[in-house]
Design an enzyme around this catalytic site. Structure first.
Site, PDB file in Angstrom:
ATOM      1  N   CYS A   6      -5.175  -3.215  -1.053  1.00 18.35           N
ATOM      2  CA  CYS A   6      -4.114  -4.459  -1.205  1.00 18.35           C
ATOM      3  C   CYS A   6      -4.180  -5.648  -0.488  1.00 18.35           C
ATOM      4  CB  CYS A   6      -2.831  -3.499  -1.388  1.00 18.35           C
ATOM      5  SG  CYS A   6      -2.762  -1.891  -1.430  1.00 18.35           S
ATOM      6  N   ARG A  52      -9.731   7.173   4.773  1.00 16.76           N
ATOM      7  CA  ARG A  52      -8.291   7.737   5.109  1.00 16.76           C
ATOM      8  C   ARG A  52      -8.546   9.175   6.022  1.00 16.76           C
ATOM      9  NH1 ARG A  52      -5.422   7.158  -0.820  1.00 16.76           N
ATOM     10  NH2 ARG A  52      -5.864   5.050  -0.804  1.00 16.76           N
ATOM     11  N   GLN A 109     -12.599   3.067  -4.576  1.00 14.17           N
ATOM     12  CA  GLN A 109     -11.596   3.201  -5.724  1.00 14.17           C
ATOM     13  C   GLN A 109     -11.994   1.836  -6.648  1.00 14.17           C
ATOM     14  OE1 GLN A 109      -8.107   2.594  -3.051  1.00 14.17           O
ATOM     15  NE2 GLN A 109      -7.437   4.419  -4.007  1.00 14.17           N
ATOM     16  N   ASP A 141     -10.113  -0.315  -7.817  1.00 15.93           N
ATOM     17  CA  ASP A 141      -8.917  -0.796  -7.579  1.00 15.93           C
ATOM     18  C   ASP A 141      -8.578  -2.150  -7.885  1.00 15.93           C
ATOM     19  OD1 ASP A 141      -6.355  -0.505  -6.560  1.00 15.93           O
ATOM     20  OD2 ASP A 141      -7.118  -0.444  -4.427  1.00 15.93           O
ATOM     21  N   HIS A 175      -5.397  -5.168  -8.447  1.00 16.10           N
ATOM     22  CA  HIS A 175      -3.841  -5.501  -8.133  1.00 16.10           C
ATOM     23  C   HIS A 175      -3.521  -6.624  -9.041  1.00 16.10           C
ATOM     24  CE1 HIS A 175      -4.922  -3.299  -4.677  1.00 16.10           C
ATOM     25  NE2 HIS A 175      -3.786  -2.978  -4.519  1.00 16.10           N
ATOM     26  N   LYS A 193       5.989   4.938 -10.757  1.00 14.05           N
ATOM     27  CA  LYS A 193       4.745   4.872 -11.107  1.00 14.05           C
ATOM     28  C   LYS A 193       4.410   5.831 -12.174  1.00 14.05           C
ATOM     29  CE  LYS A 193       3.669   8.629  -7.896  1.00 14.05           C
ATOM     30  NZ  LYS A 193       2.726   9.286  -6.983  1.00 14.05           N
ATOM     31  N   HIS A 249      -0.258  -2.096  -8.558  1.00 16.41           N
ATOM     32  CA  HIS A 249      -1.469  -1.558  -8.035  1.00 16.41           C
ATOM     33  C   HIS A 249      -1.882  -0.388  -8.977  1.00 16.41           C
ATOM     34  CE1 HIS A 249      -0.154  -1.869  -3.801  1.00 16.41           C
ATOM     35  NE2 HIS A 249       0.986  -2.061  -4.379  1.00 16.41           N
TER      36      HIS A 249
HETATM   37 ZN   LIG Z   1      -2.784  -1.202  -3.690  1.00 12.89          ZN
END
Ligand SMILES: [Zn+2]
Ligand SMILES: [Zn+2]
Length: 588
Positions: A280, A309, A327, A329, A331, A410, A456
């Site tokens: 992010c 992680r 990911q 990913d 935003h 979410k 996200h």
């Molecule tokens: Zn994020």
């Protein structure tokens, strides 16, 4: 009248109670057969139960039938489960006398003044219950495996021995389950990953770190290419952030306080840095790189972002739970009046992507927890948007009341694979916190500064996890476009090699991923090997083919398609060899 959900909840409760009670029966059997064993814990889990024991010797799979035999005997004794209440202090002395150190440790960690013990015959366990009325109610059970497990899941503690088992109300249900389990073992991505030469985990490299071999790397690249293309089609902008960012930034985002134990830190020139656990922050910096106007919104930043992680070694599980993963990913920064449409678009994206792989899915909405940030109005609007879109799309969903993150509600999408197992992959998460913490703004049509909403979202989720799920879903037999080798050319004898090479060259020149097996081996052997590699098409070339200038394709199922011109074969498969294209982007 009860609706379906109540009935299924009741059944779930009963299964849990039955399985937990079976764990007691197993513990009793183990205590009877192996004197000196100490009891740790024995909870029900999804699909069964386990019990952790501390035992001098080692349990092996060979011990399981013996333990099962004793369990059946305990079932025949039909011992009632008897509840006894005790003062905590008294219980500590009670278990100390019996040498049950783990029960004592558990009791020392509890605040309750009163605790409950459950007896069946002369076996006793510390437990909250509930249980079935007596051991006679335990009917269809099976012990499944033995594994090491650290006490309290902490690798600094002693390694205990865990026995897994399952139980069902009827033999038929147990049989069905065991059959499914067999099938799941056959499809295990760690096993297939090795057999198909896709990827590996190496002790020398470290636990939870995948190394892709060439075929796995190819699959990963194909999925990434598909993902990148579909995102660009939908108006996402590709961005790429660094792997390490200053700790200061993670302090501002809140990760340093709330997520620290999952993060890796390092130092560069006296400055503390963190390896990113999420993508992010770089995207936020891009957003903040200049003043934003309402006309630019929504801004959709996409990255195939690799994150790290720290997961405890005990929970690592092949590709499904790793310490490094990438990911798909994105935003999205938008005005709150755009939230609804954005969520709708994302849902369509997810739907199309999942249909491509033949997954069905279930949708869950998680709402405001007790502790939260952001105004009630924001929460309401965001939650309403999520739910309204689902309703409009006619997608059934389950609500998990109070289970959203503290920074926003979410949607989770759970895939169902070929065996009906559920996997968490895509997530759509509204966020009020980061825009606030980083003072994100845009200039509205009113000339005033406003705060954007941040979404996200991931579609595949983690590439590693998704690939693991795909391997199991397809049992390694990937669709043509995703198969690392699409066609294999097999010669019958050495004199067919020159022709085989010409065929191979032609396939390669047409962008078909092909290999040749020109070894001096029996054809049957070569065919079998290609089948084990799950290669979609084999082209057998022998005298007949050389003479007529043809090929004889066989599918991996064993189906023979008969002789045809090479060009004919290429024309037939070419469309399905290419990366597929989803319809979705066309709406824009
Ligand atoms: Zn994020
Ligand atoms: Zn119990």
């Amino acid at each position: 009248m009860k609706d379906n959900r109540e009935v299924s909840e009741e059944r779930e409760d009963y299964l849990t109670t039955l399985r937990h009670s079976t764990a007691h029966v197993m513990a009793q059997a183990v205590k009877e057969l192996f004197p000196g064993v100490k009891l740790a814990i024995g909870p029900p889990i999804e699909d069964g139960f386990y019990y952790d024991f501390d035992y001098e010797g080692t349990f092996s799979e060979e011990d399981l039938p013996r333990i099962e035999e004793r369990m059946r005997e305990i079932v025949r004794r039909d011992l009632p489960f008897v509840r006894q209440e005790m003062d905590r202090e008294e219980a500590i002395r009670f278990f100390e006398e019996r040498g049950e150190d783990y029960k004592v440790e558990i009791l020392r960690g509890i605040d309750d003044e009163k605790v409950t013990l459950y007896w069946q015959g002369d076996f006793v366990d510390l437990c909250r219950g509930p249980h079935v009325p007596s051991t006679g109610e335990v009917k269809a059970f099976k012990l499944l495996s033995v594994a090491g497990a650290y006490w309290r899941g902490d690798e600094h503690n002693k390694m205990l021995q865990r026995i897994y088992g399952t139980a069902f109300p009827t033999e038929e249900e147990l049989e069905r389950f065991l059959h499914r389990l067999e099938e799941a073992k056959r499809r295990d991505h760690r096993k297939l990953g090795k057999e198909l030469d896709l990827f590996g985990f190496y002790e020398e490299a470290g636990p939870g770190l995948v190394i892709y071999h060439h075929k796995g790397a190819l699959i990963r690249s194909l999925l990434e290419e598909l993902s990148r293309r579909e995102h660009l089609k939908r108006g996402y902008q590709l961005v790429i952030g660094p792997h390490i960012l200053k700790a200061e930034l993670w302090k501002r985002s809140g990760h340093y306080d709330y997520y620290r134990e999952h993060m890796y830190f390092t130092e560069v020139e006296g400055q503390e840095y963190a390896l990113k656990p999420m993508n992010c922050l770089a995207h936020i910096l891009v957003y903040r790189s200049r003043q934003r106007s309402y006309r630019e919104l929504p801004l959709r930043f996409f990255e195939l972002g690799t994150v790290h992680r720290h997961e405890r070694s005990g929970v690592l599980h092949g590709l499904l739970r790793a310490r490094e993963f990438t990911q798909d990913d994105a935003h999205i920064f938008c005005r709150s009046d755009q939230l609804h449409e954005e969520i709708r678009e994302i849902l369509h994206f997810v739907q199309e992507m999942m249909e491509l792989f033949g997954f069905s899915y279930e949708v869950e909405v998680s709402t405001r927890p007790e502790k939260y940030i952001g105004s009630d109005e924001d929460w309401e609007r965001a939650t309403r948007s999520l739910v309204e879109v689902l309703e409009q799309e006619g997608l059934p969903y389950q609500v998990n009341e109070g289970e959203g993150a503290f920074y926003g509600p979410k949607i989770d999408i759970k895939l169902k694979d070929a065996l009906g197992r559920k996997w968490q992959c895509a997530t759509i998460q509204c966020d009020f916190s980061l825009p606030e913490r980083f003072s994100l703004e845009y200039v509205g049509s009113d000339g005033e500064r406003h705060r954007p909403v941040m979404i996200h979202r991931v579609i595949f989720g983690a590439m590693e996890r998704f690939i693991g799920v795909l391997v199991e879903h397809f049992a390694g037999a990937f669709p043509l476009w995703l198969s690392p080798v699409q066609v294999k050319v097999l010669t019958i004898t050495d004199r067919h090699i020159p022709y085989g090479e010409r065929v191979l060259e032609e396939l390669l020149s047409r962008d078909i991923r092909a290999e040749g097996d020109f070894r001096n081996e029996k054809l049957g052997y070569k065919v079998r090997e290609a089948q084990l590699e799950k290669i979609p098409y084999m082209l057998v070339v022998g005298d007949k083919e050389v003479e007529a200038g043809t090929v004889t394709p066989r599918e991996r199922s064993g189906k023979n398609l008969g002789a045809m011109k090479l060009e004919e074969f290429i024309e037939m498969i070419l469309p399905q060899c290419r990366l597929p294209s989803l319809k979705g982007g066309e709406r824009r």
